[in-house]
Design an enzyme around this catalytic site. Structure first.
Site, PDB file in Angstrom:
ATOM      1  CG  ASN A 171      -0.503   0.447   2.690  1.00  0.00           C
ATOM      2  OD1 ASN A 171       0.391  -0.207   3.132  1.00  0.00           O
ATOM      3  ND2 ASN A 171      -0.656   1.585   2.598  1.00  0.00           N
ATOM      4  CB  CYS A 172       1.656   3.919  -1.813  1.00  0.00           C
ATOM      5  SG  CYS A 172       0.473   4.015  -3.312  1.00  0.00           S
ATOM      6  NE  ARG A 173      -0.149  11.146  -1.457  1.00  0.00           N
ATOM      7  CZ  ARG A 173      -0.740  11.859  -2.517  1.00  0.00           C
ATOM      8  NH1 ARG A 173      -1.923  12.097  -2.201  1.00  0.00           N
ATOM      9  NH2 ARG A 173       0.049  11.973  -3.598  1.00  0.00           N
TER      10      ARG A 173
END
Length: 174
Positions: free
Chosen positions: A136-138
């Site tokens: 996951n990231c932003r």
């Protein structure tokens, strides 16, 4: 006759200059192609092979996990969640149980021997056949790139969080 002689001379000079320039041009093009080959080859490979790469934009159902699916995985403790944002972004807020694995070190980290990975990140190293690996990231862009890297390394069952941390916060809160 003098005029003819100078025009023949001028023509010969132009032919020689043309040949010289074309040879130099060919050498330059050859050198550029030689140096650029890995980049061009990587690009071509990404878009022409049948391998399950996604070019950083994986959105098919086999490549993504929704926030609600991730919530279930987290509650069952059946997820290896890797947050690929920079450490400062991770410190500002992250999904519970997420391990910070910045995008710029994903490839080298996934290549580590399991014991070294565990010592470095204080979690079990992901296995190539694991179906519980989630990046996951932003917003989902960097995690798509991490997923692409992982799949190129043989982690074909890995996935990423659709919409990233922003979607998680919107749906599940912090």
């Amino acid at each position: 006759m003098v005029v003819l002689h100078s025009s023949v001379y001028r023509g010969a000079v132009l032919v020689m200059l043309s040949l010289l320039l074309s040879r130099v041009f060919c050498q330059v093009v050859t050198e550029v192609n030689r140096r650029s080959y890995p980049t061009v080859a990587s690009f071509v490979r990404t878009y022409t092979t049948s391998s399950p790469t996604c070019g950083g934009t994986c959105d098919d159902e086999l490549s993504v996990v929704t926030p609600s699916q991730l919530k279930v995985m987290l509650s069952n403790h059946k997820v290896q969640l890797f947050d690929v944002r920079n450490p400062d972004e991770y410190q500002d807020g992250h999904i519970p149980q997420a391990v910070n694995l910045p995008l710029n070190i994903v490839e080298e980290s996934l290549k580590l021997p399991p014991k070294t990975f565990q010592q470095t990140f204080e979690v079990k190293a992901p296995g190539k056949d694991d179906d519980n690996i989630v990046f996951n990231c932003r917003t989902g862009v960097r995690s798509g790139k991490a997923l692409d890297i992982a799949r190129q390394l043989g982690f074909h069952r890995a996935r990423h969080l659709k919409g990233g941390y922003a979607a998680w916060v919107e749906q599940e809160g912090n």
